[in-house]
Design a protein around this motif. Sequence first.
Motif, PDB file in Angstrom:
ATOM      1  N   PRO A  39       0.830  -1.206   0.000  1.00 25.80           N
ATOM      2  CA  PRO A  39       0.000   0.000   0.000  1.00 25.80           C
ATOM      3  C   PRO A  39       0.871   1.265   0.000  1.00 25.80           C
ATOM      4  N   VAL A  40       0.363   2.311  -0.627  1.00 23.22           N
ATOM      5  CA  VAL A  40       1.068   3.583  -0.741  1.00 23.22           C
ATOM      6  C   VAL A  40       0.305   4.640   0.054  1.00 23.22           C
ATOM      7  N   GLU A  41       1.018   5.423   0.866  1.00 22.47           N
ATOM      8  CA  GLU A  41       0.402   6.565   1.555  1.00 22.47           C
ATOM      9  C   GLU A  41       0.117   7.641   0.516  1.00 22.47           C
ATOM     10  N   ILE A  42      -1.119   8.157   0.504  1.00 25.41           N
ATOM     11  CA  ILE A  42      -1.477   9.169  -0.487  1.00 25.41           C
ATOM     12  C   ILE A  42      -2.101  10.389   0.187  1.00 25.41           C
ATOM     13  N   GLU A  51      -9.391   8.590  -8.055  1.00 23.88           N
ATOM     14  CA  GLU A  51     -10.745   8.022  -8.025  1.00 23.88           C
ATOM     15  C   GLU A  51     -11.517   8.371  -9.288  1.00 23.88           C
ATOM     16  N   ARG A  52     -11.217   9.496  -9.897  1.00 20.62           N
ATOM     17  CA  ARG A  52     -11.894   9.915 -11.132  1.00 20.62           C
ATOM     18  C   ARG A  52     -11.345   9.224 -12.364  1.00 20.62           C
ATOM     19  N   MET A  53     -10.037   8.972 -12.379  1.00 19.82           N
ATOM     20  CA  MET A  53      -9.382   8.571 -13.621  1.00 19.82           C
ATOM     21  C   MET A  53      -9.051   7.092 -13.750  1.00 19.82           C
ATOM     22  N   ASP A  54      -8.725   6.434 -12.659  1.00 20.71           N
ATOM     23  CA  ASP A  54      -8.133   5.101 -12.748  1.00 20.71           C
ATOM     24  C   ASP A  54      -9.080   4.036 -13.283  1.00 20.71           C
ATOM     25  N   ASP A  55      -8.536   3.206 -14.175  1.00 20.90           N
ATOM     26  CA  ASP A  55      -9.285   2.087 -14.731  1.00 20.90           C
ATOM     27  C   ASP A  55      -9.117   0.812 -13.892  1.00 20.90           C
ATOM     28  N   LEU A  56      -8.027   0.722 -13.155  1.00 23.49           N
ATOM     29  CA  LEU A  56      -7.778  -0.417 -12.270  1.00 23.49           C
ATOM     30  C   LEU A  56      -8.402  -0.092 -10.913  1.00 23.49           C
ATOM     31  N   PRO A  57      -9.023  -1.047 -10.244  1.00 22.09           N
ATOM     32  CA  PRO A  57      -9.596  -0.752  -8.920  1.00 22.09           C
ATOM     33  C   PRO A  57      -8.544  -0.188  -7.968  1.00 22.09           C
ATOM     34  N   LEU A  58      -8.915   0.846  -7.251  1.00 20.69           N
ATOM     35  CA  LEU A  58      -8.073   1.466  -6.231  1.00 20.69           C
ATOM     36  C   LEU A  58      -8.760   1.236  -4.897  1.00 20.69           C
ATOM     37  N   ILE A  59      -8.081   0.528  -4.001  1.00 22.78           N
ATOM     38  CA  ILE A  59      -8.623   0.205  -2.688  1.00 22.78           C
ATOM     39  C   ILE A  59      -7.931   1.112  -1.685  1.00 22.78           C
ATOM     40  N   VAL A  60      -8.717   1.925  -0.995  1.00 21.63           N
ATOM     41  CA  VAL A  60      -8.155   2.896  -0.061  1.00 21.63           C
ATOM     42  C   VAL A  60      -8.556   2.540   1.362  1.00 21.63           C
ATOM     43  N   ASP A  61      -7.555   2.482   2.228  1.00 15.44           N
ATOM     44  CA  ASP A  61      -7.745   2.266   3.659  1.00 15.44           C
ATOM     45  C   ASP A  61      -7.706   3.637   4.332  1.00 15.44           C
ATOM     46  N   PHE A  62      -8.846   4.063   4.851  1.00 12.97           N
ATOM     47  CA  PHE A  62      -8.922   5.310   5.609  1.00 12.97           C
ATOM     48  C   PHE A  62      -8.625   4.943   7.061  1.00 12.97           C
ATOM     49  N   ARG A  71      -4.371  -0.082  13.283  1.00 11.60           N
ATOM     50  CA  ARG A  71      -3.027  -0.664  13.386  1.00 11.60           C
ATOM     51  C   ARG A  71      -3.094  -2.185  13.261  1.00 11.60           C
ATOM     52  N   MET A  72      -4.162  -2.792  13.781  1.00 15.30           N
ATOM     53  CA  MET A  72      -4.325  -4.243  13.661  1.00 15.30           C
ATOM     54  C   MET A  72      -4.545  -4.653  12.209  1.00 15.30           C
ATOM     55  N   MET A  73      -5.248  -3.818  11.463  1.00 13.13           N
ATOM     56  CA  MET A  73      -5.581  -4.175  10.088  1.00 13.13           C
ATOM     57  C   MET A  73      -4.442  -3.900   9.107  1.00 13.13           C
ATOM     58  N   ALA A  74      -3.510  -3.039   9.446  1.00 11.64           N
ATOM     59  CA  ALA A  74      -2.441  -2.659   8.510  1.00 11.64           C
ATOM     60  C   ALA A  74      -1.705  -3.851   7.910  1.00 11.64           C
ATOM     61  N   PRO A  75      -1.274  -4.850   8.702  1.00 12.82           N
ATOM     62  CA  PRO A  75      -0.572  -5.976   8.070  1.00 12.82           C
ATOM     63  C   PRO A  75      -1.477  -6.828   7.164  1.00 12.82           C
ATOM     64  N   GLU A  76      -2.752  -6.915   7.499  1.00 15.46           N
ATOM     65  CA  GLU A  76      -3.697  -7.664   6.656  1.00 15.46           C
ATOM     66  C   GLU A  76      -3.913  -6.944   5.324  1.00 15.46           C
ATOM     67  N   PHE A  77      -4.012  -5.623   5.385  1.00 15.94           N
ATOM     68  CA  PHE A  77      -4.165  -4.814   4.179  1.00 15.94           C
ATOM     69  C   PHE A  77      -2.934  -4.978   3.286  1.00 15.94           C
ATOM     70  N   ARG A 125     -16.315  -1.115   2.937  1.00 17.51           N
ATOM     71  CA  ARG A 125     -16.292  -2.105   4.022  1.00 17.51           C
ATOM     72  C   ARG A 125     -15.636  -1.480   5.252  1.00 17.51           C
ATOM     73  N   THR A 126     -16.257  -1.639   6.418  1.00 15.88           N
ATOM     74  CA  THR A 126     -15.701  -1.087   7.650  1.00 15.88           C
ATOM     75  C   THR A 126     -15.215  -2.195   8.573  1.00 15.88           C
ATOM     76  N   GLY A 127     -14.305  -1.814   9.456  1.00  8.11           N
ATOM     77  CA  GLY A 127     -13.821  -2.730  10.476  1.00  8.11           C
ATOM     78  C   GLY A 127     -12.583  -3.495  10.067  1.00  8.11           C
ATOM     79  N   VAL A 128     -11.984  -4.149  11.060  1.00  6.17           N
ATOM     80  CA  VAL A 128     -10.793  -4.960  10.828  1.00  6.17           C
ATOM     81  C   VAL A 128     -11.184  -6.172   9.984  1.00  6.17           C
ATOM     82  N   THR A 129     -10.416  -6.405   8.919  1.00  5.07           N
ATOM     83  CA  THR A 129     -10.743  -7.466   7.974  1.00  5.07           C
ATOM     84  C   THR A 129      -9.489  -8.265   7.637  1.00  5.07           C
TER      85      THR A 129
END
Length: 144
Positions: A39-42, A51-62, A71-77, A125-129
């Motif tokens: 993942p890249v910090e943006i 979000e307007r331009m990309d053709d490939l799915p962009l998954i953003v972790d807020f 912090r628990m989800m960061a390694p899973e992401f 999707r919300t919550g630790v996954t």
Amino acid sequence: MNIKLTCLSCGQANRIPQDRLRAKPKCGTCGAPLVGAAPVEISLDVLKKAERMDDLPLIVDFWAAWCGPCRMMAPEFAKAAQALQGVARFAKLDTEAFPAAGGRYGIRGIPLLIAFRGGREIGRRTGVTPAQEIADWVGASAGK
């Protein structure tokens, strides 16, 4: 067929042949990887453009540094990003650094994952996954 990708480092638009996605393409302006295994910090400005331009799915972790579940989800992401390299791109946006994101994206709680593609939100999707659930969700959201 070419696809459009916004450089998550400098915000420059790039066109990449779809068959070169796994060949580690780089931004024509700054040389940053366009499709990475982590993942890249943006910034909020780069996210708005991507979000307007990309053709490939962009998954953003807020997320936020003070948030234990984030912090628990960061390694899973990160595991999901590695598993889906070339299928989707993964980014993280710090909601403390960019508080305007809360209103723009209707954030009610974090961690929050939002999938974007072709100018629209395609999933949320919300919550630790766990990583495998993230991968399954991305596949379902992207229509794969």
